[in-house]
Motif scaffolding. Structure first.
Motif, PDB file in Angstrom:
ATOM      1  N   SER A  31       0.828  -1.201   0.000  1.00 22.27           N
ATOM      2  CA  SER A  31       0.000   0.000   0.000  1.00 22.27           C
ATOM      3  C   SER A  31       0.868   1.259   0.000  1.00 22.27           C
ATOM      4  CB  SER A  31      -0.924  -0.012   1.220  1.00 22.27           C
ATOM      5  OG  SER A  31      -1.662   1.180   1.308  1.00 22.27           O
ATOM      6  N   MET A  32       1.907   1.255   0.833  1.00 23.71           N
ATOM      7  CA  MET A  32       2.810   2.406   0.892  1.00 23.71           C
ATOM      8  C   MET A  32       3.548   2.584  -0.430  1.00 23.71           C
ATOM      9  SD  MET A  32       4.291   1.679   4.731  1.00 23.71           S
ATOM     10  CE  MET A  32       5.480   3.023   4.710  1.00 23.71           C
ATOM     11  N   LEU A  33       3.933   1.464  -1.038  1.00 23.23           N
ATOM     12  CA  LEU A  33       4.647   1.539  -2.313  1.00 23.23           C
ATOM     13  C   LEU A  33       3.748   2.108  -3.404  1.00 23.23           C
ATOM     14  CD1 LEU A  33       7.251   0.896  -3.845  1.00 23.23           C
ATOM     15  CD2 LEU A  33       6.358  -1.404  -4.252  1.00 23.23           C
ATOM     16  N   ARG A  34       2.486   1.658  -3.430  1.00 24.65           N
ATOM     17  CA  ARG A  34       1.543   2.197  -4.423  1.00 24.65           C
ATOM     18  C   ARG A  34       1.357   3.701  -4.238  1.00 24.65           C
ATOM     19  NH1 ARG A  34      -1.198  -2.728  -3.492  1.00 24.65           N
ATOM     20  NH2 ARG A  34      -2.469  -1.743  -1.876  1.00 24.65           N
ATOM     21  N   ASP A  35       1.252   4.126  -2.962  1.00 21.28           N
ATOM     22  CA  ASP A  35       1.092   5.559  -2.694  1.00 21.28           C
ATOM     23  C   ASP A  35       2.306   6.346  -3.180  1.00 21.28           C
ATOM     24  OD1 ASP A  35      -1.363   5.141  -1.578  1.00 21.28           O
ATOM     25  OD2 ASP A  35      -0.647   5.138   0.498  1.00 21.28           O
ATOM     26  N   ALA A  36       3.501   5.785  -2.943  1.00 21.64           N
ATOM     27  CA  ALA A  36       4.723   6.477  -3.360  1.00 21.64           C
ATOM     28  C   ALA A  36       4.799   6.593  -4.880  1.00 21.64           C
ATOM     29  CB  ALA A  36       5.946   5.737  -2.820  1.00 21.64           C
ATOM     30  N   VAL A  37       4.433   5.521  -5.581  1.00 26.60           N
ATOM     31  CA  VAL A  37       4.452   5.554  -7.049  1.00 26.60           C
ATOM     32  C   VAL A  37       3.423   6.551  -7.565  1.00 26.60           C
ATOM     33  CG1 VAL A  37       3.993   4.199  -9.126  1.00 26.60           C
ATOM     34  CG2 VAL A  37       5.332   3.209  -7.276  1.00 26.60           C
ATOM     35  N   THR A  67       1.855  11.790 -10.124  1.00 25.66           N
ATOM     36  CA  THR A  67       1.022  12.993 -10.119  1.00 25.66           C
ATOM     37  C   THR A  67       1.761  14.232  -9.636  1.00 25.66           C
ATOM     38  OG1 THR A  67       0.220  12.544  -7.876  1.00 25.66           O
ATOM     39  CG2 THR A  67      -1.020  11.578  -9.711  1.00 25.66           C
ATOM     40  N   GLY A  68       2.884  14.024  -8.939  1.00 23.75           N
ATOM     41  CA  GLY A  68       3.603  15.154  -8.368  1.00 23.75           C
ATOM     42  C   GLY A  68       2.949  15.720  -7.131  1.00 23.75           C
TER      43      GLY A  68
END
Length: 379
Positions: free
Chosen positions: A213-219, A224-225
Motif C-alpha cells: 500500500s505504501m509503495l503504491r502511494d509512493a508511485v 502525479t507530483g
C-alpha cells in the motif's frame, strides 16, 4: 513493479484440464503412516516419491522403506551419483520397473511422471516454501487424485518460520494458488529494498500488505507530483473490554482473520454488515464482542470528526478537538450541558453524570462535533 502498478500483473489461475488439487498433509514422521501411505499407492497401481535430502545417509532412508514395505521395488537417485547411473535409475522408475524412488530434492523440477501420485517429504521443516511447492508439483499430473505428505521430526524443535512455511503449504493446496504462496513466502522471508541494492528492507517491519500500500502511494505520488496524505492514526482507550473471546471464535487463524476484516471496515454500513456476519457465523455475540463493534463505531465517528484520540481519565472521557475546528463550543456544551464541558480545545465527558447511557452519549457527542465542524466550514 507489478505490485506497485508500474507494470501490469497477469496471474494464471486456470489449471490444465482434468487436473485435481493435491491433497496435502503436514504431520509428524511416523513409520506406520509411511507404511500405510506407500501401500495404499501401490494398491492402486501407482508409484511413490520418497524425498530424503541428506545424501550422506540416504542409504538409511532406502533401508527404512524396504523394511516398512518389503514388497515394494525401491530405487535410489540423487545428484552425487554418476550421471549414467542416475539416468538408469530414472529410466527404470519412468518405465514403472520400480515402485518407490528414494531421492533428494533433485526431482523438484523438470519431472513429469503421470503414474507417480504420492510424494512423501521427510524433514520438510528444513526446506523452503518454494521448494516444498515444487516438490508437491511432481505428483497429480495425470488427472488422478494425488497426495503429498510433508513430515517433520516431532522430537526436535524447529524455527517459527519453519512452522509458518508448513502452515502455508498445508493451507494453499488449491489449483492456481502459486501466486498466493509466493506472496506468503515473500512475507515470511522478508524482501530486499526494491529501489536499492540492499537485500533486506522494510517489509518484515510493516508487513507485506501495508508495504504494498505504501509503495503504491509512493508511485502514485511520483506520477502525479502530489504528496499522498497518510491517514492519521487514532488512539482509543475506553473503560470496556473489547475483543474476540477464544470461546466465541476458537480457531486462532480464523480469529485473526476476523480482526483483519473488522479493521478494514470504513463506514457504518460496512460495520453493520460485519456485525450481522459475526452473528450468522458464530452466534449471538457476547459482551466483549459487542463492545468491540461499539469501539469500531466510536473510531469511525471520531475519524469523521477529525478526533485523533478518545481516552479515559478517571471518570472522564477526554478528546481533543481537531486543529482548525471552528465549531461553536458553547453550542456543544449547551447540547450536553449536564455531562460535558470544553476547555482549551479539549472536550471532557463525565461518565458519572452520563450514567449507564455514557456509551450512547459519547456517540452523540462525536456526531455533534462532526456536524458543528461542517456547519462552521459551510459558513
Amino acid at each position: 513493479m507489478a505490485l506497485a502498478g508500474i507494470r501490469d500483473l497477469s496471474v494464471i489461475q486456470t489449471p490444465p484440464e482434468e487436473r485435481l488439487p493435491i491433497k496435502t498433509f503436514v504431520t509428524a514422521d511416523d513409520d506406520d503412516l509411511i507404511k500405510e501411505v506407500i501401500q495404499r499407492e501401490l494398491q492402486r497401481g501407482g508409484q511413490v516419491f520418497y524425498v530424503y535430502n541428506r545424501v550422506q545417509t540416504i542409504k538409511k532412508a532406502e533401508e527404512r522403506v524396504r523394511r516398512l514395505v518389503p514388497q515394494a521395488r525401491v530405487v535410489v537417485g540423487h545428484g552425487q551419483m554418476p550421471e549414467s547411473t542416475l539416468a538408469d535409475v530414472m529410466v527404470k522408475f519412468v518405465k514403472g520397473e520400480a515402485d518407490v524412488l528414494v531421492c533428494s530434492t533433485i526431482i523438484e523440477s523438470g519431472l513429469d511422471i503421470p503414474n507417480a501420485n504420492t510424494i512423501v517429504v521427510v524433514d520438510a521443516h528444513r526446506m523452503g516454501l518454494a521448494q516444498l511447492y515444487q516438490l508437491r508439483g511432481r505428483v497429480g499430473r495425470a488427472g488422478q487424485r494425488a497426495y503429498a505428505y510433508f513430515l517433520y521430526n516431532p522430537l526436535r524443535s524447529h524455527s517459527e518460520n519453519a512452522d509458518k512455511r508448513l502452515d502455508v503449504i498445508s493451507e494453499l493446496h488449491d489449483l492456481g494458488s502459486g501466486f498466493k504462496l509466493a506472496l506468503k513466502d515473500l512475507e515470511i522471508r522478508g524482501a530486499g529494498n526494491l529501489l536499492g541494492v540492499e537485500q533486506h528492507g522494510a517489509i518484515a517491519a510493516v508487513g507485506l500488505e501495508l508495504y504494498n500500500s505504501m509503495l503504491r502511494d509512493a508511485v502514485e505520488s511520483q506520477k502525479t507530483g502530489t504528496p499522498v496524505e497518510m491517514p492519521a492514526g487514532l488512539t482509543l482507550d475506553l473503560p470496556i473490554e473489547h475483543f474476540l473471546p477464544r470461546e466465541y471464535v476458537p480457531d486462532e487463524k480464523l480469529r485473526l482473520q476476523v480482526y483483519h476484516d473488522l479493521a478494514a471496515v470504513v463506514d457504518e454500513q460496512g460495520l453493520e454488515a460485519a456485525e450481522r456476519n459475526l452473528a450468522d457465523r458464530f452466534g449471538k455475540p457476547p459482551g466483549p464482542v459487542r463492545n468491540l463493534v461499539y469501539a469500531l463505531r466510536v473510531k469511525l465517528l471520531a475519524r469523521a470528526a477529525g478526533i485523533a484520540a478518545v481516552e479515559t481519565d478517571g471518570d472522564w472521557l477526554v478528546m481533543r478537538l481537531p486543529a482548525g475546528w471552528n465549531g461553536d463550543e458553547r453550542r456543544l456544551e449547551s447540547q450536553f450541558r449536564s455531562i460535558l464541558y470544553v476547555r482549551f480545545g479539549k472536550v471532557r465527558i463525565s461518565m458519572t453524570q452520563a450514567g449507564a447511557q455514557w456509551k450512547e452519549r459519547l456517540l452523540d457527542v462525536l456526531g455533534e462535533i462532526e456536524r458543528l465542524g461542517r456547519i462552521a466550514v459551510a459558513v
